[in-house]
Scaffold this motif. Structure first.
Motif, PDB file in Angstrom:
ATOM      1  N   LEU A 169       0.830  -1.204   0.000  1.00 57.64           N
ATOM      2  CA  LEU A 169       0.000   0.000   0.000  1.00 57.64           C
ATOM      3  C   LEU A 169       0.864   1.253   0.000  1.00 57.64           C
ATOM      4  O   LEU A 169       1.843   1.343   0.740  1.00 57.64           O
ATOM      5  N   ASP A 181      -0.038   5.535   0.002  1.00 59.20           N
ATOM      6  CA  ASP A 181      -0.996   6.633  -0.035  1.00 59.20           C
ATOM      7  C   ASP A 181      -0.272   7.872   0.462  1.00 59.20           C
ATOM      8  O   ASP A 181      -0.088   8.056   1.665  1.00 59.20           O
ATOM      9  N   ASP A 196      -6.947  -0.965   5.960  1.00 58.26           N
ATOM     10  CA  ASP A 196      -7.467  -0.609   4.640  1.00 58.26           C
ATOM     11  C   ASP A 196      -8.644  -1.513   4.298  1.00 58.26           C
ATOM     12  O   ASP A 196      -8.586  -2.732   4.495  1.00 58.26           O
ATOM     13  N   SER A 224      -2.524   0.097  -4.462  1.00 58.35           N
ATOM     14  CA  SER A 224      -2.812  -1.097  -3.674  1.00 58.35           C
ATOM     15  C   SER A 224      -2.550  -2.284  -4.577  1.00 58.35           C
ATOM     16  O   SER A 224      -3.304  -2.531  -5.520  1.00 58.35           O
ATOM     17  N   SER A 272      -4.702   5.438   9.200  1.00 54.45           N
ATOM     18  CA  SER A 272      -3.338   5.360   9.712  1.00 54.45           C
ATOM     19  C   SER A 272      -3.345   5.599  11.217  1.00 54.45           C
ATOM     20  O   SER A 272      -3.835   6.632  11.686  1.00 54.45           O
ATOM     21  N   THR A 329      -8.654   4.183   3.991  1.00 54.80           N
ATOM     22  CA  THR A 329      -7.438   3.761   4.686  1.00 54.80           C
ATOM     23  C   THR A 329      -7.283   4.586   5.952  1.00 54.80           C
ATOM     24  O   THR A 329      -7.422   5.814   5.916  1.00 54.80           O
ATOM     25  N   TYR A 335      -1.366   0.661   8.877  1.00 55.03           N
ATOM     26  CA  TYR A 335      -2.539   0.987   8.084  1.00 55.03           C
ATOM     27  C   TYR A 335      -3.610  -0.082   8.280  1.00 55.03           C
ATOM     28  O   TYR A 335      -3.313  -1.281   8.349  1.00 55.03           O
TER      29      TYR A 335
END
Length: 268
Positions: free
Chosen positions: A43, A45, A98, A249, A134, A132, A96
């Motif tokens: 992943l 982002d 997700d 992803s 964090s 997602t 993460y």
């Protein structure tokens, strides 16, 4: 964002219209397939972090397939499902969570160049929703996703007999070509978008140049009673570069499930 929500009902209505027409047939063969997957995921982002996170991912997918009419060469398929992932940063001090949901339809024409080989090709449409989270970030700890896309869809199936039983190998591929997706701009918070109403073209167009993605599934169907056990591999690649932000992803999963072919009788 409001424009995207206005378009989604129209998009779904157009996708569902062929189903209503197909249900006027009296007799129709249908195939149901349920798959569950587990594997690794990568992943990225950049709205949340410039680092790539890696971890595990689980998924579920249900598909149905039927001809538009009993003797038609056109087939209508639908798939829906979702996935859930947990990933860690390279230093393992960030985490993460997700999750994604999706629903799609495919309209494909069928050819049989060989008795045992069946090919299908056509178009697909998909809507998706995800996010997602964090655990490391204080400001902007989450990133949301919603959108719709259309593209190409193909499938190849090879039937053979082994130990006097009918087996089947199948490969399917969906490739989005054009769509719409919601995204914050670089440096823009969700508070600015929804509370202060500071917009910055937050609904963007996606295409092959900025969002090259695919869903590839390769299965082997093993006869088991009136159904078939399905084992295989799935590559789920979703990525884009929008409004100064990058996301990807990359999922690689082992899948297992079952499939069943039924003859459905309906009244006109």
């Amino acid at each position: 964002m409001k424009h995207l929500f206005r378009l989604l009902p129209i998009f779904l209505f157009v996708l569902c219209c062929p189903w209503a027409k197909a249900q006027t047939d009296s007799v129709r063969a249908m195939r149901y397939t349920h798959l569950f997957g587990i594997g690794g995921v990568n992943l990225l982002d950049t709205y949340l972090s410039p680092l790539e996170y890696t971890g595990w991912q689980v998924s579920t997918m249900h598909t149905t397939e039927r001809p538009l009419r009993p003797t038609s060469r056109w087939y209508l398929s639908a798939r829906y499902g979702g996935d859930f992932a947990r990933a860690l940063s390279p230093t393992e001090d960030g985490k993460y969570w997700d999750a994604n949901l999706y629903a799609a339809v495919q309209l494909r024409r069928q050819w049989k160049p060989l008795t045992a080989l069946t090919l299908q090709g056509g178009a697909m449409g998909e809507v998706f929703l995800g996010g997602t989270y964090s655990q490391r970030n204080g400001n902007n700890p989450a990133q949301g996703r919603i959108g719709a896309q259309i593209g190409l869809s193909g499938q190849a199936a090879y039937a053979f007999r082994l130990w006097n039983k009918p087996w089947r190998a199948l490969v399917s591929l969906d490739v989005p070509l054009l769509g719409l997706a919601f995204t914050p701009a670089y440096g823009q918070s969700y508070y600015e978008i929804f509370e202060l109403d500071h917009r910055d073209r937050n609904v963007r167009c996606t295409y092959l140049g900025n969002a090259p993605s695919l869903l590839l599934t390769a299965n082997l169907e093993i006869p088991l009673g009136g159904s078939a056990l399905v084992v295989g591999y799935q590559a789920d690649v979703r990525q884009h570069k929008l409004a100064g932000l990058k996301r990807h992803s990359w999922g690689n999963r082992f899948v297992i499930g079952w499939t069943r072919r039924l003859q459905i009788l309906r009244n006109r």
